[in-house]
Enzyme design. Sequence first.
Site, PDB file in Angstrom:
ATOM      1  N   PRO A  67     -72.096 -23.647 -92.667  1.00  0.00           N
ATOM      2  CA  PRO A  67     -72.238 -23.496 -94.038  1.00  0.00           C
ATOM      3  C   PRO A  67     -73.015 -22.333 -94.614  1.00  0.00           C
ATOM      4  O   PRO A  67     -74.333 -22.567 -94.099  1.00  0.00           O
ATOM      5  CB  PRO A  67     -72.390 -24.670 -94.860  1.00  0.00           C
ATOM      6  N   ASN A  68     -72.697 -21.511 -95.172  1.00  0.00           N
ATOM      7  CA  ASN A  68     -73.458 -20.359 -96.033  1.00  0.00           C
ATOM      8  C   ASN A  68     -74.040 -19.339 -95.142  1.00  0.00           C
ATOM      9  O   ASN A  68     -74.769 -18.407 -95.550  1.00  0.00           O
ATOM     10  CB  ASN A  68     -74.826 -21.104 -96.618  1.00  0.00           C
TER      11      ASN A  68
ATOM     12  N   ARG B 298     -78.187 -13.920 -98.294  1.00  0.00           N
ATOM     13  CA  ARG B 298     -78.711 -15.079 -98.751  1.00  0.00           C
ATOM     14  C   ARG B 298     -80.191 -15.249 -98.296  1.00  0.00           C
ATOM     15  O   ARG B 298     -80.780 -15.075 -97.315  1.00  0.00           O
ATOM     16  CB  ARG B 298     -78.103 -16.027 -98.003  1.00  0.00           C
TER      17      ARG B 298
ATOM     18  N   TYR C  98     -83.963 -15.657 -94.162  1.00  0.00           N
ATOM     19  CA  TYR C  98     -83.275 -15.310 -93.036  1.00  0.00           C
ATOM     20  C   TYR C  98     -82.731 -13.822 -92.667  1.00  0.00           C
ATOM     21  O   TYR C  98     -82.259 -13.398 -91.610  1.00  0.00           O
ATOM     22  CB  TYR C  98     -81.692 -16.027 -93.400  1.00  0.00           C
TER      23      TYR C  98
ATOM     24  N   ASN D 156     -75.136 -23.183 -84.837  1.00  0.00           N
ATOM     25  CA  ASN D 156     -76.197 -23.123 -86.234  1.00  0.00           C
ATOM     26  C   ASN D 156     -75.175 -23.973 -87.128  1.00  0.00           C
ATOM     27  O   ASN D 156     -74.647 -23.254 -87.816  1.00  0.00           O
ATOM     28  CB  ASN D 156     -76.613 -21.781 -86.450  1.00  0.00           C
TER      29      ASN D 156
ATOM     30  N   ALA E  82     -76.671 -26.454 -93.021  1.00  0.00           N
ATOM     31  CA  ALA E  82     -77.586 -27.788 -93.596  1.00  0.00           C
ATOM     32  C   ALA E  82     -76.638 -28.938 -92.933  1.00  0.00           C
ATOM     33  O   ALA E  82     -77.239 -30.170 -93.168  1.00  0.00           O
ATOM     34  CB  ALA E  82     -77.115 -27.702 -95.026  1.00  0.00           C
TER      35      ALA E  82
ATOM     36  N   GLU F 278     -78.439 -26.053 -80.217  1.00  0.00           N
ATOM     37  CA  GLU F 278     -78.776 -25.679 -81.265  1.00  0.00           C
ATOM     38  C   GLU F 278     -79.716 -24.772 -81.706  1.00  0.00           C
ATOM     39  O   GLU F 278     -80.810 -24.610 -81.069  1.00  0.00           O
ATOM     40  CB  GLU F 278     -79.233 -27.303 -81.649  1.00  0.00           C
TER      41      GLU F 278
ATOM     42  N   HIS G  48     -81.540 -22.198 -84.731  1.00  0.00           N
ATOM     43  CA  HIS G  48     -81.944 -22.050 -86.349  1.00  0.00           C
ATOM     44  C   HIS G  48     -82.527 -20.713 -86.453  1.00  0.00           C
ATOM     45  O   HIS G  48     -83.489 -20.533 -85.485  1.00  0.00           O
ATOM     46  CB  HIS G  48     -82.607 -23.151 -86.889  1.00  0.00           C
TER      47      HIS G  48
ATOM     48  N   ARG H 112     -90.705 -25.886 -92.998  1.00  0.00           N
ATOM     49  CA  ARG H 112     -89.916 -25.917 -94.131  1.00  0.00           C
ATOM     50  C   ARG H 112     -90.071 -27.222 -94.749  1.00  0.00           C
ATOM     51  O   ARG H 112     -90.906 -27.942 -94.495  1.00  0.00           O
ATOM     52  CB  ARG H 112     -88.647 -24.909 -93.905  1.00  0.00           C
TER      53      ARG H 112
HETATM   54  C1  DQA Z   1     -80.475 -23.052 -90.728  1.00  0.00           C
HETATM   55  C2  DQA Z   1     -81.780 -23.807 -91.391  1.00  0.00           C
HETATM   56  C3  DQA Z   1     -80.954 -25.007 -92.155  1.00  0.00           C
HETATM   57  O1  DQA Z   1     -81.910 -26.009 -92.787  1.00  0.00           O
HETATM   58  C4  DQA Z   1     -80.326 -24.457 -93.311  1.00  0.00           C
HETATM   59  O2  DQA Z   1     -79.732 -25.490 -94.226  1.00  0.00           O
HETATM   60  C5  DQA Z   1     -79.481 -23.229 -92.930  1.00  0.00           C
HETATM   61  C6  DQA Z   1     -79.845 -22.294 -91.995  1.00  0.00           C
HETATM   62  C7  DQA Z   1     -81.296 -21.835 -90.046  1.00  0.00           C
HETATM   63  O3  DQA Z   1     -80.629 -20.965 -89.464  1.00  0.00           O
HETATM   64  O4  DQA Z   1     -82.483 -21.469 -90.215  1.00  0.00           O
HETATM   65  O5  DQA Z   1     -78.419 -23.026 -93.401  1.00  0.00           O
HETATM   66  O6  DQA Z   1     -79.778 -23.603 -89.754  1.00  0.00           O
END
Ligand code: DQA
Length: 141
Positions: free
Chosen positions: A9-10, A17, A22, A71, A74, A95, A97, A104
């Site tokens: 998501p996102n 964003r 990011y 990735n 959230a 995994e 990020h 954070r």
């Molecule tokens: C994320 C870190 C997550 O906490 C966050 O909700 C994201 C992006 C990252 O790539 O740093 O959507 O996965």
Amino acid sequence: MKILIVNGPNLNLLGVREPGIYGSNSFETYLPELRKKYQDITIEYYQSNIEGELINKMQEVGFSYDGIVLNAGAYTHTSIALQDCIRSLKCPVVEVHISNVHSREEFRHKSMISSACLGVICGFGLDSYRLAIEGIISNIG
Ligand code: DQA
């Protein structure tokens, strides 16, 4: 060799964003660079904002591909369903990020999926995806 990159998501809004966290590159700009670097590997890409769709896609490739770079956004911090999915698959999942989740908010320090993954890479910006691919390559040997 076939690898699927899955963004949750996102992450379709990368580049737009919160660029301070990011970065200002979209994934669509970054992906061709990655494919150029690994011309011997088929790198598929999938993004969804919907948890069940991420699971459907991983189930679809997880018994035939060599690895998945995930990735989960959230959902990382909440999803037992994703953890169960990763445990069910034959191929390794790394995994990823973009940001260093440990520097954070505290709610980002906990991952529901790490224990089911081959490994975790975070904090290297978009380069985290390349490092995850390296991890899958060296795991296969
Ligand atoms: C994320 C870190 C997550 O906490 C966050 O909700 C994201 C992006 C990252 O790539 O740093 O959507 O996965």
